[in-house]
Scaffold this motif. Structure first.
Motif, short mmCIF file in Angstrom:
data_model
loop_
_atom_site.label_atom_id
_atom_site.label_comp_id
_atom_site.label_asym_id
_atom_site.label_seq_id
_atom_site.Cartn_x
_atom_site.Cartn_y
_atom_site.Cartn_z
N GLU A 1 38.90 21.64 14.44
CA GLU A 1 39.21 20.25 14.78
C GLU A 1 39.63 20.12 16.24
OE1 GLU A 1 38.54 17.73 13.01
OE2 GLU A 1 37.89 18.95 11.31
N SER A 2 40.31 21.13 16.76
CA SER A 2 40.69 21.11 18.18
C SER A 2 39.46 21.18 19.07
CB SER A 2 41.63 22.29 18.48
OG SER A 2 42.81 22.20 17.72
N GLU A 3 38.53 22.03 18.70
CA GLU A 3 37.28 22.13 19.47
C GLU A 3 36.50 20.83 19.42
OE1 GLU A 3 33.41 25.12 19.91
OE2 GLU A 3 34.77 25.29 18.20
N ALA A 4 36.46 20.22 18.24
CA ALA A 4 35.75 18.94 18.11
C ALA A 4 36.38 17.85 18.98
CB ALA A 4 35.73 18.51 16.64
N LEU A 5 37.72 17.83 19.02
CA LEU A 5 38.40 16.82 19.84
C LEU A 5 38.13 17.05 21.32
CD1 LEU A 5 40.39 14.48 20.14
CD2 LEU A 5 42.24 16.15 20.19
N VAL A 6 38.20 18.30 21.77
CA VAL A 6 37.95 18.60 23.19
C VAL A 6 36.52 18.24 23.57
CG1 VAL A 6 37.80 20.45 24.89
CG2 VAL A 6 39.75 20.34 23.35
N ASN A 7 35.58 18.56 22.70
CA ASN A 7 34.19 18.20 22.97
C ASN A 7 34.01 16.70 23.06
OD1 ASN A 7 33.49 20.90 22.96
ND2 ASN A 7 32.82 20.89 20.81
N ASP B 1 57.14 34.01 -1.14
CA ASP B 1 56.70 34.60 0.12
C ASP B 1 55.76 33.63 0.84
OD1 ASP B 1 58.14 36.89 -0.34
OD2 ASP B 1 56.46 37.95 -1.28
N GLN B 2 55.88 33.60 2.15
CA GLN B 2 55.04 32.73 2.97
C GLN B 2 54.31 33.60 4.00
OE1 GLN B 2 57.43 29.61 4.67
NE2 GLN B 2 58.43 29.14 2.71
N TYR B 3 52.99 33.45 4.05
CA TYR B 3 52.16 34.21 4.98
C TYR B 3 51.79 33.31 6.17
CZ TYR B 3 51.75 37.33 0.98
OH TYR B 3 52.02 38.17 -0.07
N SER B 4 51.67 33.91 7.31
CA SER B 4 51.38 33.13 8.52
C SER B 4 50.06 33.58 9.13
CB SER B 4 52.50 33.27 9.55
OG SER B 4 52.56 34.59 10.03
N SER B 5 49.42 32.63 9.79
CA SER B 5 48.20 32.90 10.56
C SER B 5 48.35 32.25 11.91
CB SER B 5 46.97 32.35 9.83
OG SER B 5 45.79 32.57 10.59
N ARG B 6 48.07 33.01 12.96
CA ARG B 6 48.25 32.52 14.32
C ARG B 6 46.88 32.29 14.96
NH1 ARG B 6 50.00 36.17 17.61
NH2 ARG B 6 50.79 34.72 19.18
N VAL B 7 46.81 31.24 15.77
CA VAL B 7 45.63 30.95 16.57
C VAL B 7 46.13 30.35 17.89
CG1 VAL B 7 45.32 28.66 15.54
CG2 VAL B 7 43.40 29.77 16.68
N ALA B 8 45.50 30.75 18.99
CA ALA B 8 45.92 30.27 20.31
C ALA B 8 44.68 29.94 21.12
CB ALA B 8 46.78 31.31 21.03
N PHE B 9 44.77 28.87 21.87
CA PHE B 9 43.62 28.45 22.68
C PHE B 9 44.12 27.62 23.85
CE2 PHE B 9 43.98 26.09 18.64
CZ PHE B 9 44.56 24.93 19.11
N ALA B 10 43.20 27.38 24.79
CA ALA B 10 43.48 26.56 25.96
C ALA B 10 42.23 25.78 26.32
CB ALA B 10 43.93 27.43 27.14
N VAL B 11 42.42 24.66 27.00
CA VAL B 11 41.29 23.85 27.44
C VAL B 11 40.87 24.32 28.83
CG1 VAL B 11 40.48 21.51 27.90
CG2 VAL B 11 42.15 21.91 26.10
N ARG B 12 39.61 24.66 28.97
CA ARG B 12 39.07 25.11 30.25
C ARG B 12 37.93 24.18 30.66
NH1 ARG B 12 43.21 27.01 30.53
NH2 ARG B 12 43.84 29.20 30.46
#
Length: 369
Positions: free
Chosen positions: A158-164, A35-46
Motif C-alpha cells: 500500500e505504501s508503494e501504491a501511494l508513492v506511485n 505471545d505476540q510476534y513482530s515483523s519489521r519493514v523499512a523503506f524510504a521515498v527516493r
C-alpha cells in the motif's frame, strides 16, 4: 499502639494498592497473555532526477524535495484510517487480531468499528519516521508470525501504491498546467490574427506602413516636379512677360502641383479622410503597428509555452519517485511481545510513585489540620 497501627496501615495500603496489582499484572503477563510476534519493514521515498544544485540554493531545494514531502505524507497515511481500509481489502484485521490464542486484554474484540480498528492499529504497531534520512520503519505485531508478516507485506504494498500515485499525480499536474498555458497562448494568438485580418478587410489596406512610404515618396516626387517648374518659371520670366501663354500654362501647372502636394500632406497628417468615419493613414499605421506588436508578442509567448510543455514532459519522464524498501518484511521465529518483565516493572514503579504521591498529599493535609 497508634504508631504501630499507622505503620501497619501504610504497609497494608502499599500491599493492596501496589504489590497486589503488580503481582496480578505479572500473573496475567506470564500466565495468560498471548505471545505476540513482530515483523519489521523499512523503506524510504527516493527520486530519479537531476543532481541537486550545489551551494546554499541546492541545500534549500534538497531540504524540501518532493521525495521528502512524500515521505511525510506516507508517514501520516500509515497512521490513518485510510491504510486500515486499504489493508482490509486484502486481509481481515478482525480475524487476525481475534485469533483463538489471543488474550482478553490485547485482542481487538468483536463488533469493532473502523475507528476502533484504527486506534488498535496505532496501539499494537510501531511506525517510526526518521526526520534525518526520511526513512520509515514499521513494526507490525500479531498473535501469529505469518499474520504479522502478511500485514507487513500489505503495508509495503500500500505504501508503494501511494508513492506511485503521488508521483503520477505530480507528473500529470506538471504537464497539465503546461498544456493549459499552451492552449491559452494559442487562443490569444488566434484572436490577434483574426483581429489583424479583420483590420485589413475593413481598411482595405494590407500594409499601412508600405502605403505611408508610397505616400511620402509621392509627395517628394511632386515637390521635385514643383521645384523644377518654379525654376523653369524663373527662367521664362527673364525673357517673357506675365501674360505670355507659356507662362500662364506653367503657372497653372505650378498651382496644380501645389494643391496636390497640400492634399497629399493632409492625408499624411490625418487631416483628410476619403469617407466619413474612415481611419486616417496615421491612425491605420498606429493601429497596424499595435496589432503587429501584439501578434509578435503572442507568437513569442506561444513558442515559450510550447518549450515549457516540452520541458515539463521531459521533466515528468525524468523525475520519478519510487519506494525503496531496504528491509523486506521479516518472519519472526520467536515472540518478542508482550515485554513481560518490562511491563511488570513499569506497573510496579508507576503504582509505587502514585502511592507515594497520595501518601505525601495525605501527610500534607494531616499536617495542616
Amino acid at each position: 499502639m497508634l504508631a504501630f497501627l499507622s505503620r501497619y496501615g501504610k504497609m497494608l495500603s502499599y500491599l493492596v494498592f501496589v504489590v497486589a496489582p503488580s503481582l496480578g499484572a505479572a500473573i496475567f503477563l506470564y500466565g495468560y497473555a498471548a505471545d505476540q510476534y513482530s515483523s519489521r519493514v523499512a523503506f524510504a521515498v527516493r527520486t530519479l532526477e537531476a543532481a541537486p544544485t550545489p551551494g546554499l540554493l541546492g541545500a534549500i531545494t534538497q531540504a524540501s524535495s518532493p521525495a521528502q514531502l512524500d515521505a511525510a505524507v506516507l508517514y501520516d497515511f500509515l497512521r490513518s484510517q485510510k491504510v486500515i481500509e486499504r489493508i482490509e481489502q486484502k486481509l481481515s484485521l478482525a480475524e487476525i487480531y481475534n485469533r483463538p490464542e489471543a488474550d482478553g486484554v490485547f485482542r481487538l474484540g468483536d463488533g469493532s468499528t473502523v475507528e476502533d480498528r484504527t486506534s488498535y492499529w496505532t496501539f499494537m504497531n510501531s511506525i517510526n519516521f526518521d526526520t534525518t534520512s526520511f526513512a520509515i520503519e514499521v513494526e507490525i505485531r500479531a498473535f501469529r508470525p505469518e499474520d504479522a508478516r502478511a500485514l507487513a507485506v500489505a503495508v509495503s504494498e500500500e505504501s508503494e501504491a501511494l508513492v506511485n500515485k503521488l508521483s503520477e499525480d505530480a507528473r500529470r499536474d506538471a504537464v497539465r498546467f503546461a498544456e493549459a498555458d499552451v492552449v491559452e497562448s494559442q487562443e490569444q494568438l488566434r484572436q490577434l490574427r483574426l483581429a489583424l485580418s479583420e483590420f485589413r478587410n475593413t481598411s482595405q489596406d494590407i500594409d499601412p506602413n508600405a502605403n505611408a512610404q508610397l505616400q511620402i515618396q509621392l509627395v517628394a516626387s511632386l515637390e521635385q516636379s514643383m521645384a523644377a517648374a518654379e525654376t523653369q518659371m524663373k527662367a521664362m520670366r527673364t525673357y517673357l512677360g506675365e501674360d505670355a501663354p507659356s507662362v500662364r500654362v506653367l503657372q497653372r501647372q505650378i498651382d496644380s502641383l501645389n494643391d496636390q502636394i497640400n492634399r497629399e500632406r493632409a492625408k499624411l497628417a490625418g487631416a483628410e479622410t476619403v469617407v466619413a468615419g474612415e481611419l486616417t493613414l496615421e491612425q491605420r499605421v498606429s493601429r497596424f503597428e499595435e496589432l503587429k506588436v501584439n501578434l509578435e508578442f503572442a507568437a513569442n509567448l506561444y513558442t515559450a509555452a510550447l518549450e515549457a510543455l516540452s520541458q515539463a514532459e521531459a521533466e515528468a519522464r525524468r523525475s520519478q519517485r519510487f519506494l525503496a524498501v531496504h528491509i523486506e518484511p521479516t518472519l519472526a521465529e520467536k515472540p518478542l511481545y508482550p515485554r513481560r518483565l518490562l511491563l511488570t516493572l513499569a506497573t510496579f514503579v508507576c503504582l509505587s510513585m502514585l502511592w507515594l504521591i497520595v501518601r505525601l498529599i495525605a501527610l500534607s493535609i494531616a499536617s495542616r489540620t
